[in-house]
Write a protein that holds these residues in place. Structure first.
Motif, PDB file in Angstrom:
ATOM      1  N   LYS A 132     -19.355  79.547   9.566  1.00 12.25           N
ATOM      2  CA  LYS A 132     -19.176  79.807   7.994  1.00 12.25           C
ATOM      3  C   LYS A 132     -18.021  80.357   7.676  1.00 12.25           C
ATOM      4  O   LYS A 132     -17.298  79.857   6.736  1.00 12.25           O
ATOM      5  CB  LYS A 132     -20.116  81.326   7.812  1.00 12.25           C
ATOM      6  CG  LYS A 132     -21.450  80.597   7.840  1.00 12.25           C
ATOM      7  CD  LYS A 132     -22.281  81.975   7.361  1.00 12.25           C
ATOM      8  CE  LYS A 132     -23.634  82.042   7.881  1.00 12.25           C
ATOM      9  NZ  LYS A 132     -24.391  83.161   7.520  1.00 12.25           N
ATOM     10  N   ASP A 133     -16.855  80.787   8.548  1.00 11.73           N
ATOM     11  CA  ASP A 133     -15.582  81.271   8.267  1.00 11.73           C
ATOM     12  C   ASP A 133     -14.633  80.022   8.251  1.00 11.73           C
ATOM     13  O   ASP A 133     -14.041  79.814   7.151  1.00 11.73           O
ATOM     14  CB  ASP A 133     -15.047  82.223   9.130  1.00 11.73           C
ATOM     15  CG  ASP A 133     -15.383  83.699   9.175  1.00 11.73           C
ATOM     16  OD1 ASP A 133     -16.191  84.147   8.074  1.00 11.73           O
ATOM     17  OD2 ASP A 133     -15.213  84.343   9.907  1.00 11.73           O
ATOM     18  N   ILE A 134     -15.026  79.173   9.281  1.00 13.34           N
ATOM     19  CA  ILE A 134     -14.345  77.772   9.287  1.00 13.34           C
ATOM     20  C   ILE A 134     -14.742  76.887   7.859  1.00 13.34           C
ATOM     21  O   ILE A 134     -13.563  76.551   7.261  1.00 13.34           O
ATOM     22  CB  ILE A 134     -14.632  77.121  10.373  1.00 13.34           C
ATOM     23  CG1 ILE A 134     -13.989  77.946  11.673  1.00 13.34           C
ATOM     24  CG2 ILE A 134     -14.042  75.655  10.337  1.00 13.34           C
ATOM     25  CD1 ILE A 134     -14.573  77.299  12.953  1.00 13.34           C
ATOM     26  N   LEU A 135     -15.963  76.888   7.524  1.00 14.69           N
ATOM     27  CA  LEU A 135     -16.109  76.193   6.432  1.00 14.69           C
ATOM     28  C   LEU A 135     -15.644  76.835   4.979  1.00 14.69           C
ATOM     29  O   LEU A 135     -15.160  76.134   4.349  1.00 14.69           O
ATOM     30  CB  LEU A 135     -17.846  76.103   6.420  1.00 14.69           C
ATOM     31  CG  LEU A 135     -18.567  75.310   7.350  1.00 14.69           C
ATOM     32  CD1 LEU A 135     -19.988  75.482   7.406  1.00 14.69           C
ATOM     33  CD2 LEU A 135     -17.991  73.964   7.362  1.00 14.69           C
ATOM     34  N   ARG A 136     -15.571  77.971   5.060  1.00 16.40           N
ATOM     35  CA  ARG A 136     -15.114  78.879   3.674  1.00 16.40           C
ATOM     36  C   ARG A 136     -13.800  78.297   3.756  1.00 16.40           C
ATOM     37  O   ARG A 136     -13.126  78.117   2.686  1.00 16.40           O
ATOM     38  CB  ARG A 136     -15.341  80.266   3.907  1.00 16.40           C
ATOM     39  CG  ARG A 136     -16.713  80.687   3.552  1.00 16.40           C
ATOM     40  CD  ARG A 136     -16.870  82.377   3.636  1.00 16.40           C
ATOM     41  NE  ARG A 136     -18.216  82.609   3.354  1.00 16.40           N
ATOM     42  CZ  ARG A 136     -19.063  82.978   4.298  1.00 16.40           C
ATOM     43  NH1 ARG A 136     -18.518  83.450   5.501  1.00 16.40           N
ATOM     44  NH2 ARG A 136     -20.273  83.363   4.144  1.00 16.40           N
ATOM     45  N   LYS A 137     -13.023  78.306   4.836  1.00 17.02           N
ATOM     46  CA  LYS A 137     -11.447  78.141   4.850  1.00 17.02           C
ATOM     47  C   LYS A 137     -11.161  76.760   4.565  1.00 17.02           C
ATOM     48  O   LYS A 137     -10.159  76.414   3.663  1.00 17.02           O
ATOM     49  CB  LYS A 137     -10.885  78.391   5.993  1.00 17.02           C
ATOM     50  CG  LYS A 137     -10.589  80.073   6.429  1.00 17.02           C
ATOM     51  CD  LYS A 137     -10.125  80.207   7.580  1.00 17.02           C
ATOM     52  CE  LYS A 137     -10.204  81.690   8.028  1.00 17.02           C
ATOM     53  NZ  LYS A 137      -9.911  81.902   9.388  1.00 17.02           N
ATOM     54  N   GLU A 138     -11.903  75.668   4.791  1.00 13.23           N
ATOM     55  CA  GLU A 138     -11.846  74.430   4.362  1.00 13.23           C
ATOM     56  C   GLU A 138     -12.181  74.143   3.297  1.00 13.23           C
ATOM     57  O   GLU A 138     -11.225  73.472   2.404  1.00 13.23           O
ATOM     58  CB  GLU A 138     -12.719  73.503   5.485  1.00 13.23           C
ATOM     59  CG  GLU A 138     -12.284  73.453   6.956  1.00 13.23           C
ATOM     60  CD  GLU A 138     -10.733  72.655   7.007  1.00 13.23           C
ATOM     61  OE1 GLU A 138     -10.543  71.863   6.282  1.00 13.23           O
ATOM     62  OE2 GLU A 138      -9.937  73.352   7.653  1.00 13.23           O
ATOM     63  N   LYS A 139     -13.201  74.735   2.839  1.00  9.32           N
ATOM     64  CA  LYS A 139     -13.459  74.712   1.296  1.00  9.32           C
ATOM     65  C   LYS A 139     -12.488  75.021   0.319  1.00  9.32           C
ATOM     66  O   LYS A 139     -12.167  74.779  -0.870  1.00  9.32           O
ATOM     67  CB  LYS A 139     -14.832  75.374   0.893  1.00  9.32           C
ATOM     68  CG  LYS A 139     -15.268  75.288  -0.497  1.00  9.32           C
ATOM     69  CD  LYS A 139     -16.812  75.880  -0.892  1.00  9.32           C
ATOM     70  CE  LYS A 139     -17.222  75.743  -2.153  1.00  9.32           C
ATOM     71  NZ  LYS A 139     -16.283  76.217  -3.055  1.00  9.32           N
ATOM     72  N   ALA A 140     -11.817  76.484   0.887  1.00 14.42           N
ATOM     73  CA  ALA A 140     -10.736  77.101  -0.088  1.00 14.42           C
ATOM     74  C   ALA A 140      -9.422  75.905  -0.368  1.00 14.42           C
ATOM     75  O   ALA A 140      -9.101  75.831  -1.316  1.00 14.42           O
ATOM     76  CB  ALA A 140     -10.417  78.371   0.260  1.00 14.42           C
ATOM     77  N   LYS A 141      -9.299  75.272   0.756  1.00 11.15           N
ATOM     78  CA  LYS A 141      -8.127  74.479   0.748  1.00 11.15           C
ATOM     79  C   LYS A 141      -8.553  73.331  -0.176  1.00 11.15           C
ATOM     80  O   LYS A 141      -7.397  72.734  -0.797  1.00 11.15           O
ATOM     81  CB  LYS A 141      -8.216  73.704   2.296  1.00 11.15           C
ATOM     82  CG  LYS A 141      -7.584  74.596   3.151  1.00 11.15           C
ATOM     83  CD  LYS A 141      -7.267  73.831   4.474  1.00 11.15           C
ATOM     84  CE  LYS A 141      -6.993  74.611   5.560  1.00 11.15           C
ATOM     85  NZ  LYS A 141      -6.921  73.772   7.067  1.00 11.15           N
ATOM     86  N   GLU A 142      -9.820  72.837  -0.547  1.00 10.53           N
ATOM     87  CA  GLU A 142     -10.321  71.679  -1.249  1.00 10.53           C
ATOM     88  C   GLU A 142     -10.161  72.499  -2.899  1.00 10.53           C
ATOM     89  O   GLU A 142      -9.619  71.681  -3.629  1.00 10.53           O
ATOM     90  CB  GLU A 142     -11.578  71.091  -0.944  1.00 10.53           C
ATOM     91  CG  GLU A 142     -11.943  70.427   0.163  1.00 10.53           C
ATOM     92  CD  GLU A 142     -13.047  69.931   0.586  1.00 10.53           C
ATOM     93  OE1 GLU A 142     -13.717  70.031  -0.517  1.00 10.53           O
ATOM     94  OE2 GLU A 142     -13.196  69.171   1.182  1.00 10.53           O
ATOM     95  N   ASP A 143     -10.411  73.665  -2.739  1.00 10.77           N
ATOM     96  CA  ASP A 143     -10.494  74.071  -4.212  1.00 10.77           C
ATOM     97  C   ASP A 143      -9.020  74.368  -4.904  1.00 10.77           C
ATOM     98  O   ASP A 143      -9.035  74.578  -5.831  1.00 10.77           O
ATOM     99  CB  ASP A 143     -11.221  75.570  -4.325  1.00 10.77           C
ATOM    100  CG  ASP A 143     -12.723  75.069  -3.836  1.00 10.77           C
ATOM    101  OD1 ASP A 143     -13.107  74.288  -4.113  1.00 10.77           O
ATOM    102  OD2 ASP A 143     -13.396  76.327  -3.571  1.00 10.77           O
ATOM    103  N   VAL A 144      -7.969  74.417  -4.255  1.00 18.53           N
ATOM    104  CA  VAL A 144      -6.684  74.431  -4.562  1.00 18.53           C
ATOM    105  C   VAL A 144      -6.220  73.452  -5.266  1.00 18.53           C
ATOM    106  O   VAL A 144      -6.527  72.144  -5.287  1.00 18.53           O
ATOM    107  CB  VAL A 144      -5.641  74.935  -3.385  1.00 18.53           C
ATOM    108  CG1 VAL A 144      -4.310  75.095  -3.928  1.00 18.53           C
ATOM    109  CG2 VAL A 144      -6.232  76.169  -2.772  1.00 18.53           C
TER     110      VAL A 144
END
Length: 64
Positions: free
Chosen positions: A52-64
């Motif tokens: 979940k932490d890895i997925l959240r970090k990847e999602k945050a990169k896309e949201d920028v």
């Protein structure tokens, strides 16, 4: 004693209902070729938390 038993059963039923209605599960299979990756994830802590932490970090990169 009977009150404790009813309380326990009530909590168990409520927890089961919540899990059934709100929680989602995802099954991920690892082939022998991916065992190194699986072992790495397991070494980092609780598997679900790490993923979940890895997925959240990847999602945050896309949201920028």
């Amino acid at each position: 004693m009977e009150t404790e038993k009813r309380y326990y059963e009530s909590r168990k039923k409520a927890s089961s209902k919540y899990t059934k209605e709100k929680m989602k599960r995802v099954l991920v299979s690892f082939s022998p070729l991916d065992y190194e990756l699986l072992n790495w994830v397991k070494s980092k802590g609780p598997t679900a938390t790490v993923i979940k932490d890895i997925l959240r970090k990847e999602k945050a990169k896309e949201d920028v």
